[in-house]
Design a protein around this motif. Structure first.
Motif, mmCIF file in Angstrom:
data_model
loop_
_atom_site.group_PDB
_atom_site.id
_atom_site.type_symbol
_atom_site.label_atom_id
_atom_site.label_comp_id
_atom_site.label_asym_id
_atom_site.label_seq_id
_atom_site.Cartn_x
_atom_site.Cartn_y
_atom_site.Cartn_z
ATOM 1 N N ARG A 39 -7.133 -7.835 3.456
ATOM 2 C CA ARG A 39 -7.200 -6.475 3.984
ATOM 3 C C ARG A 39 -6.562 -6.414 5.364
ATOM 4 O O ARG A 39 -6.577 -7.393 6.099
ATOM 5 N N GLY A 40 -6.028 -5.238 5.709
ATOM 6 C CA GLY A 40 -5.450 -5.028 7.020
ATOM 7 C C GLY A 40 -6.514 -4.799 8.084
ATOM 8 O O GLY A 40 -7.713 -4.781 7.798
ATOM 9 N N VAL A 41 -6.041 -4.592 9.307
ATOM 10 C CA VAL A 41 -6.941 -4.539 10.463
ATOM 11 C C VAL A 41 -7.547 -3.166 10.684
ATOM 12 O O VAL A 41 -8.737 -3.048 10.960
ATOM 13 N N THR A 42 -6.752 -2.105 10.586
ATOM 14 C CA THR A 42 -7.271 -0.778 10.910
ATOM 15 C C THR A 42 -6.726 0.297 9.980
ATOM 16 O O THR A 42 -5.542 0.279 9.625
ATOM 17 N N LYS A 43 -7.585 1.229 9.627
ATOM 18 C CA LYS A 43 -7.175 2.349 8.785
ATOM 19 C C LYS A 43 -6.301 3.336 9.553
ATOM 20 O O LYS A 43 -5.690 4.235 8.979
ATOM 21 N N GLY A 44 -6.198 3.145 10.853
ATOM 22 C CA GLY A 44 -5.362 4.021 11.663
ATOM 23 C C GLY A 44 -3.880 3.744 11.530
ATOM 24 O O GLY A 44 -3.061 4.459 12.125
ATOM 25 N N ILE A 45 -3.507 2.711 10.772
ATOM 26 C CA ILE A 45 -2.091 2.371 10.563
ATOM 27 C C ILE A 45 -1.791 2.365 9.068
ATOM 28 O O ILE A 45 -2.586 1.868 8.268
ATOM 29 N N LEU A 46 -0.636 2.896 8.698
ATOM 30 C CA LEU A 46 -0.173 2.884 7.314
ATOM 31 C C LEU A 46 1.056 1.987 7.198
ATOM 32 O O LEU A 46 1.745 1.732 8.187
ATOM 33 N N ARG A 47 1.329 1.534 5.994
ATOM 34 C CA ARG A 47 2.424 0.588 5.770
ATOM 35 C C ARG A 47 3.383 1.124 4.714
ATOM 36 O O ARG A 47 2.958 1.632 3.658
ATOM 37 N N ALA A 48 4.681 1.003 4.995
ATOM 38 C CA ALA A 48 5.724 1.410 4.040
ATOM 39 C C ALA A 48 6.481 0.190 3.548
ATOM 40 O O ALA A 48 6.712 -0.761 4.310
ATOM 41 N N HIS A 49 6.862 0.200 2.277
ATOM 42 C CA HIS A 49 7.691 -0.841 1.669
ATOM 43 C C HIS A 49 8.934 -0.200 1.075
ATOM 44 O O HIS A 49 8.835 0.718 0.248
ATOM 45 N N LEU A 50 10.104 -0.684 1.487
ATOM 46 C CA LEU A 50 11.377 -0.244 0.899
ATOM 47 C C LEU A 50 11.959 -1.396 0.091
ATOM 48 O O LEU A 50 12.220 -2.472 0.632
ATOM 49 N N GLY A 51 12.156 -1.188 -1.207
ATOM 50 C CA GLY A 51 12.722 -2.229 -2.061
ATOM 51 C C GLY A 51 14.180 -2.491 -1.748
ATOM 52 O O GLY A 51 14.979 -1.553 -1.651
ATOM 53 N N LEU A 52 14.554 -3.763 -1.611
ATOM 54 C CA LEU A 52 15.939 -4.131 -1.317
ATOM 55 C C LEU A 52 16.477 -5.092 -2.370
ATOM 56 O O LEU A 52 17.321 -4.729 -3.188
ATOM 57 N N ILE A 53 16.002 -6.340 -2.363
ATOM 58 C CA ILE A 53 16.414 -7.325 -3.372
ATOM 59 C C ILE A 53 15.202 -7.573 -4.265
ATOM 60 O O ILE A 53 14.213 -8.187 -3.845
ATOM 61 N N ILE A 54 15.282 -7.075 -5.478
ATOM 62 C CA ILE A 54 14.141 -7.098 -6.386
ATOM 63 C C ILE A 54 14.511 -7.894 -7.641
ATOM 64 O O ILE A 54 15.608 -7.715 -8.182
ATOM 65 N N PRO A 55 13.634 -8.792 -8.099
ATOM 66 C CA PRO A 55 13.932 -9.561 -9.320
ATOM 67 C C PRO A 55 14.277 -8.656 -10.501
ATOM 68 O O PRO A 55 13.789 -7.527 -10.593
ATOM 69 N N ARG A 56 15.124 -9.163 -11.377
ATOM 70 C CA ARG A 56 15.513 -8.379 -12.557
ATOM 71 C C ARG A 56 14.301 -7.995 -13.397
ATOM 72 O O ARG A 56 14.240 -6.891 -13.937
ATOM 73 N N GLU A 57 13.354 -8.911 -13.533
ATOM 74 C CA GLU A 57 12.107 -8.595 -14.246
ATOM 75 C C GLU A 57 11.127 -7.979 -13.237
ATOM 76 O O GLU A 57 10.109 -8.569 -12.893
ATOM 77 N N ALA A 58 11.443 -6.771 -12.803
ATOM 78 C CA ALA A 58 10.688 -6.147 -11.717
ATOM 79 C C ALA A 58 9.205 -5.994 -12.036
ATOM 80 O O ALA A 58 8.355 -6.102 -11.136
ATOM 81 N N GLU A 59 8.876 -5.756 -13.292
ATOM 82 C CA GLU A 59 7.476 -5.539 -13.670
ATOM 83 C C GLU A 59 6.617 -6.784 -13.436
ATOM 84 O O GLU A 59 5.389 -6.706 -13.414
ATOM 85 N N LYS A 60 7.266 -7.944 -13.283
ATOM 86 C CA LYS A 60 6.522 -9.180 -13.024
ATOM 87 C C LYS A 60 6.404 -9.484 -11.527
ATOM 88 O O LYS A 60 5.916 -10.543 -11.140
ATOM 89 N N CYS A 61 6.848 -8.547 -10.727
ATOM 90 C CA CYS A 61 6.791 -8.717 -9.266
ATOM 91 C C CYS A 61 6.182 -7.441 -8.699
ATOM 92 O O CYS A 61 6.831 -6.392 -8.688
ATOM 93 N N TRP A 62 4.933 -7.517 -8.239
ATOM 94 C CA TRP A 62 4.238 -6.285 -7.896
ATOM 95 C C TRP A 62 3.206 -6.481 -6.788
ATOM 96 O O TRP A 62 2.825 -7.599 -6.447
ATOM 97 N N LEU A 63 2.787 -5.343 -6.265
ATOM 98 C CA LEU A 63 1.743 -5.258 -5.252
ATOM 99 C C LEU A 63 0.564 -4.491 -5.824
ATOM 100 O O LEU A 63 0.730 -3.370 -6.310
ATOM 101 N N ARG A 64 -0.604 -5.108 -5.780
ATOM 102 C CA ARG A 64 -1.827 -4.395 -6.157
ATOM 103 C C ARG A 64 -2.510 -3.903 -4.884
ATOM 104 O O ARG A 64 -2.764 -4.685 -3.967
#
Length: 270
Positions: free
Chosen positions: A150-175
């Protein structure tokens, strides 16, 4: 009579004990604040948030291929990019070996000027993010799992921008909590990292994203309390040690790039 080595050993033990105490108390405090900050949120309090709340995200998706080009140049020096735990030793549980490297542009209140020079377009876009806290290229090895945390504080949000993603993308994920999020090249999403989250790269390819943190839009009292909490954090080893490590890693990276450039010049001369 106590020897110098014994005194040093006791000093180290006291420092470690104090660090554990502060870390434990800090986690309890941040979790006790979470409900209040969640109620102060102007963008909801769900694990993954609607991109429509953050108009400053669109330039990242519009320019993702340019960001990708800058990323590929940086990755030419992959072996000199520090691992996450080299920067932040407190993360030893979730980052091991050489499996998770981080090329940091902004971190712990610092703009890494030398690192940013290698990613000018990315840096310019990040400068438009309101109340930016941290930003880095996150490089994950094939087959690696980042354990739930878990992160430190709910006062901060996080963004993810996909750049180099495996061809089998469904096997690479964030829960995040109970949601599964699959990265796609050029796509971005925002989540609240105080919800339990973990990463799996169940492929034989590397995954690279741009990750950045920014202040959650909140009402006045939420902003005030979160700012006070973050200011207090700056006096702890959780903040101070990574800050020192960042400066060292940046200098090491710059030296490595200079060596590589000189080698290329020598080859050209020959």
């Amino acid at each position: 009579m106590t020897s110098a080595s014994e005194t040093e050993s006791w000093t180290q033990k006291l420092k470690k004990a104090r660090r554990r105490f502060i870390k434990t108390r800090g986690k309890k405090l941040s979790r006790s604040l979470a409900n209040f900050l969640g109620r102060q949120s102007l963008v909801g309090d769900t694990p993954v948030l609607d991109n429509a709340n953050f108009p400053f995200l669109k330039p990242f998706t519009d320019n993702w291929q340019v960001i990708l080009g800058e990323t590929k140049e940086i990755l030419k020096h992959r072996d000199d990019i520090p691992t996450f735990q080299e920067i932040s030793p407190d993360q030893y549980r979730i980052a091991t070996g050489k499996n998770w490297r981080t090329y940091i542009l902004y971190g712990f209140g610092l703009k890494m000027e030398k690192n940013c020079r290698l990613a000018p377009v990315t840096t310019k876009l990040l400068e438009q993010v309101p109340n930016l806290q941290t930003a880095w290229f996150s490089i994950l090895s094939p087959g690696y799992h980042i354990p739930a945390h878990r992160g430190v504080t709910k006062g901060i949000l996080r963004a993810h921008l996909g750049l180099i993603i495996p061809r089998e993308a469904e096997k690479c994920w964030l829960r995040v909590d109970n949601t599964i999020n699959v990265w796609r090249p050029g796509e971005i999403f925002v989540f609240d990292d105080t919800y339990e989250h973990e990463v799996y790269n169940n492929t034989d390819e590397e995954r690279v994203i741009l990750l950045f943190d920014f202040d959650r839009p909140m009402n006045f009292w939420g902003r005030t309390l979160n700012n006070a909490f973050l200011r207090a954090m700056k006096f702890t080893a959780f903040y101070q040690e990574p800050k020192r490590n960042l400066e060292t890693a940046e200098a090491r990276m710059e030296a490595a790039i200079r060596r590589a450039d000189k080698n290329m010049e020598s080859l050209s001369d020959h």
